[in-house]
Design an enzyme around this catalytic site. Structure first.
Site, mmCIF file in Angstrom:
data_model
loop_
_atom_site.group_PDB
_atom_site.id
_atom_site.type_symbol
_atom_site.label_atom_id
_atom_site.label_comp_id
_atom_site.label_asym_id
_atom_site.label_seq_id
_atom_site.Cartn_x
_atom_site.Cartn_y
_atom_site.Cartn_z
ATOM 1 N N CYS A 1 61.459 66.093 -32.534
ATOM 2 C CA CYS A 1 61.869 65.929 -31.401
ATOM 3 C C CYS A 1 62.929 64.666 -31.173
ATOM 4 C CB CYS A 1 60.908 65.530 -30.201
ATOM 5 S SG CYS A 1 59.975 67.320 -29.941
ATOM 6 N N ASP B 1 65.298 68.204 -46.009
ATOM 7 C CA ASP B 1 64.096 67.217 -45.885
ATOM 8 C C ASP B 1 64.266 65.860 -46.531
ATOM 9 O OD1 ASP B 1 60.810 68.490 -45.652
ATOM 10 O OD2 ASP B 1 61.201 66.596 -46.933
ATOM 11 N N HIS C 1 59.505 72.173 -28.375
ATOM 12 C CA HIS C 1 58.284 71.434 -29.186
ATOM 13 C C HIS C 1 57.107 72.379 -29.012
ATOM 14 C CE1 HIS C 1 55.868 68.337 -30.737
ATOM 15 N NE2 HIS C 1 54.848 68.958 -30.192
ATOM 16 N N ASN D 1 54.201 75.843 -42.888
ATOM 17 C CA ASN D 1 52.595 75.360 -42.967
ATOM 18 C C ASN D 1 52.172 75.346 -41.567
ATOM 19 O OD1 ASN D 1 52.515 75.076 -45.696
ATOM 20 N ND2 ASN D 1 53.687 73.141 -45.357
ATOM 21 N N GLY E 1 48.255 71.877 -44.854
ATOM 22 C CA GLY E 1 48.997 70.621 -45.188
ATOM 23 C C GLY E 1 49.854 70.284 -44.273
ATOM 24 N N THR F 1 52.165 68.425 -41.705
ATOM 25 C CA THR F 1 52.151 66.979 -41.666
ATOM 26 C C THR F 1 52.875 66.474 -40.299
ATOM 27 O OG1 THR F 1 54.018 66.740 -42.848
ATOM 28 C CG2 THR F 1 51.674 66.207 -44.000
ATOM 29 N N HIS G 1 58.319 74.237 -38.089
ATOM 30 C CA HIS G 1 59.328 74.003 -38.882
ATOM 31 C C HIS G 1 59.395 74.944 -39.926
ATOM 32 C CE1 HIS G 1 56.669 70.911 -40.007
ATOM 33 N NE2 HIS G 1 57.095 71.243 -41.323
ATOM 34 N N HIS H 1 60.309 75.901 -43.757
ATOM 35 C CA HIS H 1 61.215 75.095 -44.986
ATOM 36 C C HIS H 1 62.130 76.256 -45.770
ATOM 37 C CE1 HIS H 1 58.266 71.638 -45.410
ATOM 38 N NE2 HIS H 1 57.564 72.379 -44.608
HETATM 39 P P1 AMP Z 1 54.734 69.931 -43.333
HETATM 40 O O1 AMP Z 1 54.112 69.336 -44.212
HETATM 41 O O2 AMP Z 1 55.297 71.416 -43.432
HETATM 42 O O3 AMP Z 1 54.456 69.502 -41.848
HETATM 43 O O4 AMP Z 1 56.489 69.396 -43.565
HETATM 44 C C1 AMP Z 1 57.103 68.325 -42.891
HETATM 45 C C2 AMP Z 1 57.988 67.909 -43.731
HETATM 46 O O5 AMP Z 1 59.050 67.079 -42.747
HETATM 47 C C3 AMP Z 1 57.781 67.119 -44.986
HETATM 48 O O6 AMP Z 1 58.462 68.107 -46.163
HETATM 49 C C4 AMP Z 1 58.484 65.899 -44.805
HETATM 50 O O7 AMP Z 1 59.137 65.238 -45.978
HETATM 51 C C5 AMP Z 1 59.639 66.064 -43.708
HETATM 52 N N1 AMP Z 1 60.077 64.633 -43.062
HETATM 53 C C6 AMP Z 1 59.270 63.842 -42.211
HETATM 54 N N2 AMP Z 1 59.925 63.097 -41.497
HETATM 55 C C7 AMP Z 1 61.253 63.435 -42.090
HETATM 56 C C8 AMP Z 1 62.557 62.864 -41.811
HETATM 57 N N3 AMP Z 1 62.782 61.865 -40.848
HETATM 58 N N4 AMP Z 1 63.567 63.621 -41.917
HETATM 59 C C9 AMP Z 1 63.764 64.743 -42.754
HETATM 60 N N5 AMP Z 1 62.615 65.244 -43.071
HETATM 61 C C10 AMP Z 1 61.326 64.902 -42.871
#
Ligand code: AMP
Length: 113
Positions: free
Chosen positions: A7, A30, A46, A86, A92, A94, A99, A101
């Site tokens: 966000c 990423d 969101h 994910n 996993g 995070t 989103h 990928h």
């Molecule tokens: P997930 O594990 O599917 O939740 O993927 C989250 C992704 O967000 C990870 O691949 C991180 O490297 C990426 N990520 C986290 N913070 C940032 C950021 N500030 N800019 C770009 N990517 C990010």
């Protein structure tokens, strides 16, 4: 969401390497790429997982999916690419803002699916 990093990126409060943006969608590289090309496609509303989305958010996910081939083409992914979404702890996830990928730019090699 005040404490959501995506966000903040959408709001321009945290910088990102944008590859596409419109009123509904942001796509950016990423920060820790897992392939030569690794882009995240993010609906601007969101919600954490598909299980939590409402009808309007489902429409944004549809728009993301329709836009992804165009984004992939602009990234030069003419040989194909992999999409990953994910969902929750076991996957996993995070960042708890949905989103997609996009991974590509290389032979993806051994794969789960
Ligand atoms: P997930 O594990 O599917 O939740 O993927 C989250 C992704 O967000 C990870 O691949 C991180 O490297 C990426 N990520 C986290 N913070 C940032 C950021 N500030 N800019 C770009 N990517 C990010």
């Amino acid at each position: 969401m005040a404490d959501c990093i995506f966000c903040k990126i959408i709001a321009g409060e945290i910088p990102s390497d944008k590859v596409y943006e419109d009123e509904d969608i942001l796509a950016f590289r990423d920060i820790q790429p897992q392939a030569k090309v690794h882009v995240l496609v993010v609906p601007k509303s969101h919600f954490a997982t598909l299980a939590e989305m409402d009808e309007e958010q489902a429409e944004l996910v549809r728009k993301c999916m329709v836009k992804i081939p165009e984004i992939a083409k602009s990234l030069g992914l003419s040989n194909g690419y992999r999409l990953i979404i994910n969902q929750g702890k076991d996957a996993g996830q995070t960042v708890h803002h949905l989103h997609i990928h996009i991974l590509g730019g290389q032979d993806m090699g051994e794969k789960m699916l």
